[in-house]
Design a protein around this motif. Structure first.
Motif, mmCIF file in Angstrom:
data_model
loop_
_atom_site.group_PDB
_atom_site.id
_atom_site.type_symbol
_atom_site.label_atom_id
_atom_site.label_comp_id
_atom_site.label_asym_id
_atom_site.label_seq_id
_atom_site.Cartn_x
_atom_site.Cartn_y
_atom_site.Cartn_z
ATOM 1 N N TYR A 1 7.506 125.122 35.453
ATOM 2 C CA TYR A 1 8.346 125.532 36.570
ATOM 3 C C TYR A 1 9.800 125.605 36.117
ATOM 4 O O TYR A 1 10.338 124.652 35.553
ATOM 5 C CB TYR A 1 8.199 124.549 37.733
ATOM 6 C CG TYR A 1 9.033 124.914 38.926
ATOM 7 C CD1 TYR A 1 8.778 126.084 39.636
ATOM 8 C CD2 TYR A 1 10.063 124.095 39.352
ATOM 9 C CE1 TYR A 1 9.530 126.415 40.756
ATOM 10 C CE2 TYR A 1 10.820 124.425 40.459
ATOM 11 C CZ TYR A 1 10.566 125.580 41.154
ATOM 12 O OH TYR A 1 11.319 125.919 42.233
ATOM 13 N N ASP A 2 10.449 126.731 36.358
ATOM 14 C CA ASP A 2 11.822 126.970 35.945
ATOM 15 C C ASP A 2 12.759 126.580 37.081
ATOM 16 O O ASP A 2 12.974 127.337 38.010
ATOM 17 C CB ASP A 2 12.019 128.448 35.570
ATOM 18 C CG ASP A 2 13.408 128.736 35.044
ATOM 19 O OD1 ASP A 2 14.203 127.791 34.841
ATOM 20 O OD2 ASP A 2 13.708 129.929 34.814
ATOM 21 N N GLN A 3 13.303 125.382 37.016
ATOM 22 C CA GLN A 3 14.194 124.904 38.062
ATOM 23 C C GLN A 3 15.543 125.590 38.035
ATOM 24 O O GLN A 3 16.313 125.461 38.969
ATOM 25 C CB GLN A 3 14.367 123.395 37.963
ATOM 26 C CG GLN A 3 13.058 122.672 38.216
ATOM 27 C CD GLN A 3 13.189 121.172 38.061
ATOM 28 O OE1 GLN A 3 14.120 120.677 37.458
ATOM 29 N NE2 GLN A 3 12.236 120.447 38.611
ATOM 30 N N MET B 1 6.501 135.553 30.420
ATOM 31 C CA MET B 1 5.209 136.239 30.430
ATOM 32 C C MET B 1 4.779 136.477 31.863
ATOM 33 O O MET B 1 5.217 135.772 32.768
ATOM 34 C CB MET B 1 4.128 135.360 29.786
ATOM 35 C CG MET B 1 4.321 134.980 28.380
ATOM 36 S SD MET B 1 2.940 133.904 27.858
ATOM 37 C CE MET B 1 3.262 133.808 26.126
ATOM 38 N N ASN B 2 3.874 137.451 32.032
ATOM 39 C CA ASN B 2 3.226 137.543 33.337
ATOM 40 C C ASN B 2 2.033 136.582 33.302
ATOM 41 O O ASN B 2 1.689 136.022 32.261
ATOM 42 C CB ASN B 2 2.843 138.989 33.697
ATOM 43 C CG ASN B 2 1.806 139.583 32.777
ATOM 44 O OD1 ASN B 2 0.830 138.934 32.396
ATOM 45 N ND2 ASN B 2 1.999 140.845 32.406
ATOM 46 N N GLU B 3 1.402 136.366 34.440
ATOM 47 C CA GLU B 3 0.348 135.353 34.508
ATOM 48 C C GLU B 3 -0.853 135.697 33.624
ATOM 49 O O GLU B 3 -1.425 134.830 32.959
ATOM 50 C CB GLU B 3 -0.100 135.146 35.958
ATOM 51 C CG GLU B 3 -0.993 133.946 36.113
ATOM 52 C CD GLU B 3 -1.255 133.543 37.557
ATOM 53 O OE1 GLU B 3 -1.951 132.538 37.748
ATOM 54 O OE2 GLU B 3 -0.782 134.222 38.480
ATOM 55 N N ARG C 1 8.068 130.840 30.406
ATOM 56 C CA ARG C 1 8.344 131.089 31.814
ATOM 57 C C ARG C 1 7.352 132.113 32.333
ATOM 58 O O ARG C 1 7.095 133.129 31.688
ATOM 59 C CB ARG C 1 9.769 131.608 32.016
ATOM 60 C CG ARG C 1 10.843 130.668 31.506
ATOM 61 C CD ARG C 1 10.968 129.460 32.398
ATOM 62 N NE ARG C 1 11.949 128.531 31.858
ATOM 63 C CZ ARG C 1 11.723 127.253 31.674
ATOM 64 N NH1 ARG C 1 10.570 126.720 32.002
ATOM 65 N NH2 ARG C 1 12.639 126.473 31.168
ATOM 66 N N VAL C 2 6.790 131.832 33.497
ATOM 67 C CA VAL C 2 5.838 132.741 34.144
ATOM 68 C C VAL C 2 6.286 132.884 35.602
ATOM 69 O O VAL C 2 5.704 132.285 36.507
ATOM 70 C CB VAL C 2 4.394 132.218 34.040
ATOM 71 C CG1 VAL C 2 3.404 133.281 34.508
ATOM 72 C CG2 VAL C 2 4.064 131.790 32.611
ATOM 73 N N PRO C 3 7.347 133.666 35.854
ATOM 74 C CA PRO C 3 7.940 133.715 37.186
ATOM 75 C C PRO C 3 7.015 134.238 38.276
ATOM 76 O O PRO C 3 7.164 133.860 39.433
ATOM 77 C CB PRO C 3 9.166 134.612 37.018
ATOM 78 C CG PRO C 3 8.985 135.323 35.730
ATOM 79 C CD PRO C 3 8.064 134.494 34.897
ATOM 80 N N ALA C 4 6.036 135.064 37.946
ATOM 81 C CA ALA C 4 5.149 135.635 38.966
ATOM 82 C C ALA C 4 3.994 134.694 39.334
ATOM 83 O O ALA C 4 3.268 134.959 40.280
ATOM 84 C CB ALA C 4 4.595 136.977 38.491
#
Length: 91
Positions: free
Chosen positions: A83-85, A40-42, A68-71
């Motif tokens: 947090y995606d390690q 997803m986005n934030e 997961r929210v990479p941004a």
């Protein structure tokens, strides 16, 4: 059955706070798309969090699928437990 996949949530889902998104919509999308991780986005994440029961922290998974929210800033992801390690640059 095809292997599952990491898939971003469609832009229209959880993007507008005026529309009352429903968890059933997300549930159906996860099942129909064979999703194994939800990206997803934030803005989508925080709109999704508003649907959840009041708790100490927002959910870090949905139906057993990691969110997961990479941004989102890395520090915020770590505090929330999303947090995606295994992301880019991880060792």
């Amino acid at each position: 059955m095809p292997a599952g996949m990491k898939k971003p949530v469609p832009q229209h889902m959880f993007s507008d706070t005026d529309q009352q998104p429903r968890l059933t919509t997300l549930r159906n999308w996860v099942l129909e798309q064979d999703v194994t991780e939800i990206e997803m986005n934030e803005r989508q994440f925080w709109n999704f969090a508003l649907l959840q029961p009041i708790a100490e922290k927002p959910w870090v998974s949905f139906m057993g699928r990691a969110l997961r929210v990479p941004a989102m800033p890395e520090d915020a992801q770590k505090r929330l437990g999303i947090y995606d390690q295994a992301g880019p640059g991880a060792i």
